[in-house]
Scaffold this active site. Sequence first.
Site, PDB file in Angstrom:
ATOM      1  N   LYS A 103       0.812  -1.214   0.000  1.00 39.94           N
ATOM      2  CA  LYS A 103       0.000   0.000   0.000  1.00 39.94           C
ATOM      3  C   LYS A 103       0.849   1.270   0.000  1.00 39.94           C
ATOM      4  CE  LYS A 103      -4.438  -1.589   1.685  1.00 39.94           C
ATOM      5  NZ  LYS A 103      -5.540  -1.386   2.621  1.00 39.94           N
ATOM      6  N   LYS A 145      -6.424  -9.558  -8.430  1.00 41.34           N
ATOM      7  CA  LYS A 145      -7.650  -9.610  -7.640  1.00 41.34           C
ATOM      8  C   LYS A 145      -8.632  -8.528  -8.101  1.00 41.34           C
ATOM      9  CE  LYS A 145      -8.013  -8.776  -3.067  1.00 41.34           C
ATOM     10  NZ  LYS A 145      -7.909  -8.824  -1.604  1.00 41.34           N
ATOM     11  N   LYS A 181     -11.878  -2.846  -5.463  1.00 41.81           N
ATOM     12  CA  LYS A 181     -12.633  -1.596  -5.559  1.00 41.81           C
ATOM     13  C   LYS A 181     -11.707  -0.424  -5.827  1.00 41.81           C
ATOM     14  CE  LYS A 181     -13.880  -2.087  -0.626  1.00 41.81           C
ATOM     15  NZ  LYS A 181     -13.002  -1.864   0.415  1.00 41.81           N
TER      16      LYS A 181
HETATM   17  P1  AMP Z   1     -10.811  -4.848   0.731  1.00 47.15           P
HETATM   18  O1  AMP Z   1     -11.738  -4.557  -0.419  1.00 47.15           O
HETATM   19  O2  AMP Z   1      -9.430  -5.154   0.260  1.00 47.15           O
HETATM   20  O3  AMP Z   1     -10.903  -3.833   1.834  1.00 47.15           O
HETATM   21  O4  AMP Z   1     -11.304  -6.228   1.356  1.00 47.15           O
HETATM   22  C1  AMP Z   1     -12.434  -6.400   2.177  1.00 47.15           C
HETATM   23  C2  AMP Z   1     -12.746  -7.883   2.312  1.00 47.15           C
HETATM   24  O5  AMP Z   1     -13.156  -8.437   1.049  1.00 47.15           O
HETATM   25  C3  AMP Z   1     -11.546  -8.741   2.764  1.00 47.15           C
HETATM   26  O6  AMP Z   1     -12.000  -9.788   3.623  1.00 47.15           O
HETATM   27  C4  AMP Z   1     -11.010  -9.301   1.481  1.00 47.15           C
HETATM   28  O7  AMP Z   1     -10.309 -10.500   1.661  1.00 47.15           O
HETATM   29  C5  AMP Z   1     -12.285  -9.507   0.652  1.00 47.15           C
HETATM   30  N1  AMP Z   1     -12.002  -9.351  -0.784  1.00 47.15           N
HETATM   31  C6  AMP Z   1     -11.632  -8.212  -1.407  1.00 47.15           C
HETATM   32  N2  AMP Z   1     -11.471  -8.406  -2.731  1.00 47.15           N
HETATM   33  C7  AMP Z   1     -11.720  -9.725  -2.965  1.00 47.15           C
HETATM   34  C8  AMP Z   1     -11.718 -10.554  -4.139  1.00 47.15           C
HETATM   35  N3  AMP Z   1     -11.420 -10.062  -5.349  1.00 47.15           N
HETATM   36  N4  AMP Z   1     -12.035 -11.859  -4.004  1.00 47.15           N
HETATM   37  C9  AMP Z   1     -12.345 -12.359  -2.793  1.00 47.15           C
HETATM   38  N5  AMP Z   1     -12.367 -11.628  -1.651  1.00 47.15           N
HETATM   39  C10 AMP Z   1     -12.066 -10.339  -1.720  1.00 47.15           C
END
Ligand code: AMP
Length: 333
Positions: free
Chosen positions: A112, A195, A198
Amino acid sequence: MARIFSGIQPTGIATLGNYLGALRNWVALQESEDECIFCLVDLHAITNFQEAAALREQTRQMAALLLACGIDPARSILFHQSAVSAHARLAWIFNCVARMGWLKRMTQFKDKAGRDQEAASTGLFVYPNLMAADIHAYHATKVPVGDDQLQHLELANDIAEKFNHDFGVAFFPRIEPLVLKDSARVMSLRDGTKKMSKSDPSDQSRINMTDTADMIDQKIRKAKTDPAPLPEHVHDLASRPEARNLVGIFATITGQTPHQVLHHFAGAGFGPFKTQLAEALIAHIEPISLRTRQYLDDPTALDQILKDGAHRAAAIAEPIVTEAERLVGFLSR
Ligand code: AMP
Ligand code: TRP
């Protein structure tokens, strides 16, 4: 009965990846015997600069989405982190327990912060200490997370162990990650090795949980694939990341195995497959995005749900963090 704690940052609009990888599992966990606490981690969100108005809006948006997905405030505690001061107080103590060397090893900080670590906020550096405080403030022992968060949970256990050792107590319990299955990892629609996120600059790379039927249809039609037809066997997808991702999404959203999906589509091109994939996604996401909008139409009621949640969260965390402060040697307040 164990206590489950998890958090999500209210930054950006949640994607299909967040939904299949995290939120859907949170909803399912409500069926277990365990007490569930779900937190919108706005203190974590500001480790990267957020416009104040956008942060407010996105916190409500994420709360509305969680409710629309089926988080039931009668059964679970849903609240925003900044509303319960115990998080910040315990995080400070943990800032003084964790070692620089431990934090320097965190791969998420390196990712990050990017190339210019000197320009990263100090909050981003101690982000994992706050995450440890989130969990330990409730003596939660089960934490559902994606595999990218495992290193942070190990650190949370190291912090608890050092605290217990330094103060000669057995106060903070060990926590156990509930890691989400590999199949739940959703990849970008443009690059099957990345991945779905967002924060990806391209909106075409993801399905947002607020996308309209037309947008979902268009994004799936344009999703990157390869020229070969769909194969018969799952192992033939190994070197075809985009195809594997779409088959995985299809399987997860329709409650099938990838094997069953391939059985149906083997030998065909992506055209009919994509049509049915888009239909399945729309059938799943449209009702959720409609309910999300209904919750957002009444921000007073939404804020009240979060306030109630914060009240119940504080009732659990307050005595635990007050005891931690006493153990450290602070006079009582
Ligand atoms: P973040 O969007 O990185 O803040 O992630 C929030 C939650 O969503 C965490 O538990 C991540 O592991 C899950 N997550 C985020 N992006 C993915 C993805 N592409 N596939 C599966 N899980 C995700
Ligand atoms: N760091 C987590 C993520 O990016 C969010 C989070 C904050 C969290 N505090 C938590 C997750 C406590 C589990 C438990 O996904």
